[in-house]
Every structure is written in structure tokens, then in C-alpha cells.
Enzyme design. Structure first.
Site, PDB file in Angstrom:
ATOM      1  N   ARG A 110      24.042 -69.108 130.516  1.00 24.90           N
ATOM      2  CA  ARG A 110      24.721 -69.156 129.214  1.00 24.90           C
ATOM      3  C   ARG A 110      25.063 -67.755 128.756  1.00 24.90           C
ATOM      4  O   ARG A 110      24.194 -66.880 128.772  1.00 24.90           O
ATOM      5  CB  ARG A 110      23.755 -69.735 128.161  1.00 24.90           C
ATOM      6  CG  ARG A 110      23.880 -71.156 127.926  1.00 24.90           C
ATOM      7  CD  ARG A 110      23.191 -71.688 126.721  1.00 24.90           C
ATOM      8  NE  ARG A 110      22.235 -70.908 125.954  1.00 24.90           N
ATOM      9  CZ  ARG A 110      21.723 -71.314 124.802  1.00 24.90           C
ATOM     10  NH1 ARG A 110      22.103 -72.477 124.295  1.00 24.90           N
ATOM     11  NH2 ARG A 110      20.851 -70.610 124.150  1.00 24.90           N
ATOM     12  N   THR A 114      28.725 -66.447 123.337  1.00 21.31           N
ATOM     13  CA  THR A 114      29.582 -67.636 123.196  1.00 21.31           C
ATOM     14  C   THR A 114      28.854 -68.937 123.516  1.00 21.31           C
ATOM     15  O   THR A 114      29.354 -70.020 123.227  1.00 21.31           O
ATOM     16  CB  THR A 114      30.793 -67.539 124.134  1.00 21.31           C
ATOM     17  OG1 THR A 114      30.293 -67.593 125.489  1.00 21.31           O
ATOM     18  CG2 THR A 114      31.556 -66.234 123.926  1.00 21.31           C
ATOM     19  N   ASP A 205      12.597 -69.806 124.996  1.00 22.53           N
ATOM     20  CA  ASP A 205      13.409 -69.679 126.206  1.00 22.53           C
ATOM     21  C   ASP A 205      12.586 -70.150 127.392  1.00 22.53           C
ATOM     22  O   ASP A 205      11.625 -69.494 127.808  1.00 22.53           O
ATOM     23  CB  ASP A 205      13.849 -68.220 126.393  1.00 22.53           C
ATOM     24  CG  ASP A 205      14.827 -68.083 127.547  1.00 22.53           C
ATOM     25  OD1 ASP A 205      14.495 -68.523 128.678  1.00 22.53           O
ATOM     26  OD2 ASP A 205      15.933 -67.573 127.327  1.00 22.53           O
ATOM     27  N   ASP A 208      12.301 -67.797 130.515  1.00 25.20           N
ATOM     28  CA  ASP A 208      11.452 -66.628 130.253  1.00 25.20           C
ATOM     29  C   ASP A 208       9.977 -67.006 130.242  1.00 25.20           C
ATOM     30  O   ASP A 208       9.132 -66.290 130.781  1.00 25.20           O
ATOM     31  CB  ASP A 208      11.827 -65.988 128.909  1.00 25.20           C
ATOM     32  CG  ASP A 208      13.068 -65.123 129.004  1.00 25.20           C
ATOM     33  OD1 ASP A 208      13.493 -64.799 130.136  1.00 25.20           O
ATOM     34  OD2 ASP A 208      13.626 -64.775 127.945  1.00 25.20           O
TER      35      ASP A 208
HETATM   36  C1  PRP Z   1      18.902 -72.214 129.601  1.00 26.68           C
HETATM   37  C2  PRP Z   1      18.358 -73.558 130.066  1.00 26.68           C
HETATM   38  C3  PRP Z   1      19.616 -74.338 130.296  1.00 26.68           C
HETATM   39  C4  PRP Z   1      20.542 -73.804 129.253  1.00 26.68           C
HETATM   40  C5  PRP Z   1      20.647 -74.812 128.140  1.00 26.68           C
HETATM   41  O1  PRP Z   1      19.297 -71.451 130.670  1.00 26.68           O
HETATM   42  O2  PRP Z   1      17.548 -73.476 131.193  1.00 26.68           O
HETATM   43  O3  PRP Z   1      20.165 -74.172 131.583  1.00 26.68           O
HETATM   44  O4  PRP Z   1      19.976 -72.585 128.746  1.00 26.68           O
HETATM   45  O5  PRP Z   1      21.542 -74.396 127.168  1.00 26.68           O
HETATM   46  P1  PRP Z   1      22.901 -75.152 126.864  1.00 26.68           P
HETATM   47  O6  PRP Z   1      22.588 -76.604 126.776  1.00 26.68           O
HETATM   48  O7  PRP Z   1      23.323 -74.560 125.549  1.00 26.68           O
HETATM   49  O8  PRP Z   1      23.894 -74.843 127.952  1.00 26.68           O
HETATM   50  P2  PRP Z   1      19.861 -69.949 130.536  1.00 26.68           P
HETATM   51  O9  PRP Z   1      21.357 -69.970 130.510  1.00 26.68           O
HETATM   52  O10 PRP Z   1      19.180 -69.254 129.396  1.00 26.68           O
HETATM   53  O11 PRP Z   1      19.470 -69.301 131.917  1.00 26.68           O
HETATM   54  P3  PRP Z   1      18.036 -69.131 132.618  1.00 26.68           P
HETATM   55  O12 PRP Z   1      17.653 -70.474 133.164  1.00 26.68           O
HETATM   56  O13 PRP Z   1      18.297 -68.157 133.683  1.00 26.68           O
HETATM   57  O14 PRP Z   1      17.037 -68.649 131.618  1.00 26.68           O
HETATM   58  N1  URA Z   2      17.663 -72.526 126.521  1.00 26.08           N
HETATM   59  C1  URA Z   2      16.329 -72.378 126.344  1.00 26.08           C
HETATM   60  O1  URA Z   2      15.612 -71.953 127.261  1.00 26.08           O
HETATM   61  N2  URA Z   2      15.808 -72.701 125.140  1.00 26.08           N
HETATM   62  C2  URA Z   2      16.550 -73.154 124.116  1.00 26.08           C
HETATM   63  O2  URA Z   2      16.007 -73.444 123.047  1.00 26.08           O
HETATM   64  C3  URA Z   2      17.939 -73.296 124.318  1.00 26.08           C
HETATM   65  C4  URA Z   2      18.468 -72.990 125.534  1.00 26.08           C
END
Ligand code: PRP
Ligand code: URA
Length: 215
Positions: A110, A114, A205, A208
């Protein structure tokens, strides 16, 4: 939140005491990454048992030490597609429950400003003869899940199920609009998204917390 406002045909919130217990521990900000990973695996086991309740089976006859008997065995290949990174935390549970699983990977990230997802990696197995389970613990805006579902469908997937840990109403609505044929199994339908598109109350998150990369 008001469950009456959600399309409950498509969304199945898991109603199980163990799922509630595990979810609350995941939400707890003091839970360290090592415990967080174990809890994620256990909760995914509960979610997958529910998500595969209607999995197709066929009759099979075996010899017990005493006599012949007929039972049922799984009749269709299963594919799991974790969305990187956080979906990886859900994969072990699926592999242990379904050792014959085919695993594909989708890397989506993400944009912090945006909230739009971009795909940075895709490696998918044969999908057209299987049931596909897309794994992502967080369904927030729904952008990542919707893009992932689009990718697996374009790669030939037929019946697809989304498995998440925590879902926001906004994300559920996006999937309902973009992929009305996809069922969603989730441990929680939370209240709303924050201004920075985090799920409230949520658990922070997920990636994380799973990988110990909290700032
Ligand atoms: C997080 C999560 C989802 C996404 C959800 O990933 O694991 O994939 O956000 O958000 P959305 O429904 O608004 O698209 P992130 O993009 O933070 O990447 P990561 O898994 O590397 O932490
Ligand atoms: N991705 C996450 O990991 N946590 C949230 O709350 C939203 C998106």
C-alpha cells in the site's frame, strides 16, 4: 458495528470462543512478535476449518485392520495465496492442515499516502482445477485484497475465498462491489478505518508486528 449493514451472505465472521481469545491477544499491543506469530497460526487454523467446511469430498474405501469401510476424502486441489508480507503469517497453518496444498505468492504494498496497492511480485500455480484461498490478515480499504483477487481470477482461479483476521466495513464493501462471488471469512468485523486507513480498533500494522519491524 452494525452487522445489519453488511452483506452477510458474503462475509462470515467466525463465531468461536477460541477465535475470540486468540484475536484479543493479537490486539494487545504488549504481545511480542514471537507470540504474535504463534497466535496468528492458531487463529488461521480456526479460520481455515470454517472456510473449508463445505470442501468437496468423494467416497473412498479402505481396509481397517478388521474390515473394509468407506469414508470420504478431499476431492479437489487446494491453492493458498498469501499476500506478502503479512499473509505469510497465515501460511504455515494452511500447509499443516492441507499438506498437498499448492502455494502461490502475491507481493502487494500500500502506498502510505494514497493507500493504493501496487503489485511487486507474483508467482501463481495452476488454479483452474482448484479452490483458491487468498490469505491476508488485514482487510482495510480493500484495495490490496481486491487487486489480489483480480490477479488470481486473471490467472484462471474459479472458486475463490478470502481469509482475513480483521476486516473493516469499508474493505468488505469494496470486495462486495468488485468481487461479489468471493466469500470472506474473518475473525472480526471492526468499526471503521482511521484517517490513515488503519483499522479501528484493529491491531496495528500486522506485517510490522509479525516480523518485528515496528518503527
Ligand atoms: C497491509 C496488509 C494488507 C493491506 C491491507 O499490507 O497486510 O495487505 O495492508 O490494506 P488495504 O485493505 O487498505 O489494501 P502493507 O501494504 O502494509 O504491506 P506489508 O504486508 O508489507 O506490511
Ligand atoms: N494494514 C495493517 O497492517 N493494519 C491496518 O490496520 C490496515 C492495513
Amino acid at each position: 458495528m452494525d452487522l445489519g449493514s453488511l452483506p452477510l451472505v458474503a462475509v462470515t465472521p467466525i463465531d468461536h470462543p477460541l477465535a475470540e481469545h486468540l484475536l484479543l491477544a493479537l490486539r494487545d499491543r504488549t504481545t511480542p512478535p514471537a507470540v504474535f506469530r504463534t497466535l496468528t497460526k492458531r487463529l488461521t487454523t480456526v479460520l481455515m476449518l470454517e472456510a473449508t467446511r463445505d470442501y468437496p469430498t468423494r467416497p473412498r474405501t479402505v481396509e481397517t485392520p478388521l474390515e473394509e469401510t468407506t469414508g470420504r476424502s478431499l476431492a479437489q486441489p487446494l491453492v493458498a495465496v498469501p499476500i506478502l508480507r503479512a499473509g505469510l503469517g497465515m501460511l504455515d497453518a494452511v500447509v499443516e492442515l492441507f499438506p498437498a496444498v499448492r502455494v502461490g505468492y502475491l507481493g502487494l504494498e500500500r502506498d502510505e499516502a494514497t493507500f493504493q496497492p501496487s503489485e511487486y511480485y507474483a508467482k501463481l500455480p495452476r488454479l483452474d482445477d482448484a479452490r483458491t484461498f487468498v490469505l491476508d490478515p488485514m482487510l482495510a480499504t480493500g484495495g490490496s485484497a481486491s487487486a489480489a483477487l483480480q490477479s488470481v481470477k486473471e490467472a484462471g482461479a474459479g472458486e475463490v475465498t478470502m481469509v482475513s483476521v480483521v476486516s473493516a466495513p469499508e474493505g468488505v464493501k469494496v470486495l462486495e462491489d468488485d468481487h461479489p462471488d468471493v466469500r470472506i471469512f474473518t475473525a472480526a468485523l471492526d468499526r471503521e478505518l482511521s484517517e490513515s486507513a488503519y483499522i479501528l480498533p484493529g491491531l496495528g500494522d500486522f506485517g510490522d508486528r509479525l516480523f518485528g519491524t515496528e518503527p
